[in-house]
Design an enzyme around this catalytic site. Structure first.
Site, PDB file in Angstrom:
ATOM      1  N   LYS A  35       0.848  -1.195   0.000  1.00 23.72           N
ATOM      2  CA  LYS A  35       0.000   0.000   0.000  1.00 23.72           C
ATOM      3  C   LYS A  35       0.887   1.251   0.000  1.00 23.72           C
ATOM      4  O   LYS A  35       2.112   1.150   0.189  1.00 23.72           O
ATOM      5  CB  LYS A  35      -0.958  -0.022   1.186  1.00 23.72           C
ATOM      6  CG  LYS A  35      -0.320   0.076   2.536  1.00 23.72           C
ATOM      7  CD  LYS A  35      -1.393  -0.031   3.607  1.00 23.72           C
ATOM      8  CE  LYS A  35      -0.895   0.501   4.918  1.00 23.72           C
ATOM      9  NZ  LYS A  35      -1.945   0.717   5.892  1.00 23.72           N
ATOM     10  N   TYR A 273      14.206  31.403   2.480  1.00 23.32           N
ATOM     11  CA  TYR A 273      12.990  32.066   2.969  1.00 23.32           C
ATOM     12  C   TYR A 273      13.075  32.328   4.460  1.00 23.32           C
ATOM     13  O   TYR A 273      13.512  31.460   5.227  1.00 23.32           O
ATOM     14  CB  TYR A 273      11.778  31.175   2.719  1.00 23.32           C
ATOM     15  CG  TYR A 273      11.346  31.089   1.278  1.00 23.32           C
ATOM     16  CD1 TYR A 273      11.108  32.231   0.530  1.00 23.32           C
ATOM     17  CD2 TYR A 273      11.136  29.845   0.686  1.00 23.32           C
ATOM     18  CE1 TYR A 273      10.683  32.134  -0.789  1.00 23.32           C
ATOM     19  CE2 TYR A 273      10.709  29.747  -0.628  1.00 23.32           C
ATOM     20  CZ  TYR A 273      10.490  30.897  -1.362  1.00 23.32           C
ATOM     21  OH  TYR A 273      10.072  30.803  -2.648  1.00 23.32           O
TER      22      TYR A 273
HETATM   23  C1  LIG Z   1      -3.852  -3.653   8.075  1.00 20.11           C
HETATM   24  C2  LIG Z   1      -2.385  -3.618   7.951  1.00 20.11           C
HETATM   25  N1  LIG Z   1      -1.696  -4.766   7.942  1.00 20.11           N
HETATM   26  C3  LIG Z   1      -0.358  -4.783   7.829  1.00 20.11           C
HETATM   27  C4  LIG Z   1       0.374  -3.625   7.721  1.00 20.11           C
HETATM   28  C5  LIG Z   1       1.865  -3.697   7.604  1.00 20.11           C
HETATM   29  O1  LIG Z   1       2.473  -3.189   8.747  1.00 20.11           O
HETATM   30  P1  LIG Z   1       4.072  -3.143   8.848  1.00 20.11           P
HETATM   31  O2  LIG Z   1       4.518  -2.162   7.843  1.00 20.11           O
HETATM   32  O3  LIG Z   1       4.325  -2.702  10.243  1.00 20.11           O
HETATM   33  O4  LIG Z   1       4.549  -4.514   8.544  1.00 20.11           O
HETATM   34  C6  LIG Z   1      -0.299  -2.400   7.741  1.00 20.11           C
HETATM   35  C7  LIG Z   1       0.469  -1.150   7.665  1.00 20.11           C
HETATM   36  O5  LIG Z   1       0.117  -0.094   8.067  1.00 20.11           O
HETATM   37  C8  LIG Z   1      -1.709  -2.395   7.867  1.00 20.11           C
HETATM   38  O6  LIG Z   1      -2.412  -1.251   7.892  1.00 20.11           O
END
Ligand SMILES: Cc1ncc(COP(=O)(O)O)c(C=O)c1O
Length: 381
Positions: A35, A273
């Site tokens: 993601k 800036y």
């Molecule tokens: C639902 C879910 N599962 C797994 C993960 C993976 O987590 P990590 O990056 O700590 O392995 C995330 C990351 O935010 C998540 O939202």
């Protein structure tokens, strides 16, 4: 020639995924969480590397239905889980493309059933359970309503339950996580008692995957560790308390820019800036074409450094939208277009996402995933 770019190391990604997989029992599947544009590494790039190793990565996790569709259209046939909120308008697309929703709303279940029947498909779904994060998830007391709804849905297959840890990476006291695990086990028992076989349950993020085999169930969801970072210092510390386990993580991403101008300024010159920095000696400056638009946080203003020719060049003045200014007075031989390391190794020095996170009071996750998706990503060996 790019001004600013990212390199993704295939061998580092493979090394991490292989290391994580080695901590799992052979039957446990590894979901590669891609993601947020593959945690900033590039969705297309990371998935295309992982696809070369089907014995390691079995499943993908994305937040957005659109990202799931992108992976499917890129020719990925594996399971793709939509970890974020899929609303009613996404349902036809999910069903058509066999994208597995993680459902947290009762009202969506009959809508999925209706669409599954319309498309004459058996549709896999996951239910996400509230075990203590108080974010997404169905409440324990609502289980009977879900069971009743699902018993009217012949076209849906409840593949499994999922949940997410609240603070497993924030502490070395894992009692809250243990309570979450116990509650998740109760959810599973309740659904199994009602006749749902639940072949694939999952709760483990990276920290849980590395630390607690009892959280692995049938699949783990590894994000940050796949990209070569520990979830936190606490996770790394807790892991070192398990000498029977070995794992090294290699950062996958390098972020580079170039020198866009060099100039000498006298003492008492204000820089950038807001005139927040004033030179105290004759100073040679390099102007670099990267800024907060690119994901280089403005909080690093006057604080951090970049690496040029293996040496630290401190930031002078504020991070601008598209530029930063660094002091190269002490670095001989700098020329226009020379490579500059924002994240990565140069000579004996290195800057990691953890380093940048420490400068701005955030976490490596945020540093990585905020690197602007428009910056080119190149895969290197
Ligand atoms: C639902 C879910 N599962 C797994 C993960 C993976 O987590 P990590 O990056 O700590 O392995 C995330 C990351 O935010 C998540 O939202």
């Amino acid at each position: 020639m790019d001004n600013t770019w990212v390199e993704i190391s295939e061998s580092a990604l493979l090394h991490n995924l292989r290391g994580i997989k080695s901590l799992l029992s052979p039957a446990t599947e590894l979901m590669f969480v891609v993601k947020a544009n593959g945690y900033g590494h590039g969705l297309r790039e990371t998935a295309s590397i992982a696809e070369k190793y089907p014995d390691i990565v079995h499943d993908y996790g994305v937040h957005l239905p659109e990202d799931g569709l992108f992976l499917r259209n890129s020719g990925i046939h594996k399971n793709i889980y939509i970890l974020g909120y899929a609303n009613a308008t996404h349902i036809p697309l999910l069903v058509e493309n066999d994208l597995i929703p993680v459902i947290t709303n009762l009202e969506l279940i009959p809508l999925f059933e209706k669409e599954a029947r319309r498309q004459k498909k058996k549709v896999k779904i996951t239910l996400k359970c509230e075990t203590g994060t108080n974010r997404q998830g169905i409440l324990f007391d609502d289980i009977p309503r879900y069971i009743q709804s699902l018993s009217n849905c012949a076209s849906l297959e409840l593949e499994g339950l999922s949940t997410h840890f609240a603070n497993i990476e924030d502490t070395i006291d894992h009692s809250y996580a243990e309570r979450q695990l116990m509650l998740f086990q109760k959810f599973i028992a309740a659904f199994k008692k009602a006749g749902f076989p639940l072949p694939k349950n999952h709760m483990a993020c990276s920290a849980a995957t590395l630390l607690f085999p009892e959280t692995h169930f049938e699949m783990v969801r590894a994000g940050i560790s796949s990209y070569g970072y520990w979830s936190s210092k606490e996770t790394s510390l807790s892991f070192s308390g398990h000498p029977e386990k070995t794992l090294t993580l290699r950062p996958v991403l390098t972020w580079k820019t170039r020198i866009g101008q060099i100039k000498e300024v006298p003492p008492d010159s204000y820089i950038g800036y807001g005139c927040t920095f004033k030179t105290e000696y004759p100073t040679r400056l390099a102007i670099l074409p990267v800024g907060y638009f690119d994901g280089y946080d403005r909080g690093i203003s006057n604080t951090g450094y970049v690496l040029i020719h293996g040496k630290r060049a401190p930031l002078r003045g504020r991070v601008c939208m598209n530029m930063i200014i660094v002091d190269i007075t002490h670095i001989p031989g700098c020329s226009l277009n020379d490579e500059v390391m924002l994240i990565g190794r140069s000579g004996n020095e290195s800057i990691s996402a953890d380093t940048l996170a420490s400068w701005t009071g955030t976490i490596n996750y945020e540093i990585l995933c905020r690197i602007n998706p428009g910056i080119p990503r190149y895969m290197i060996s």
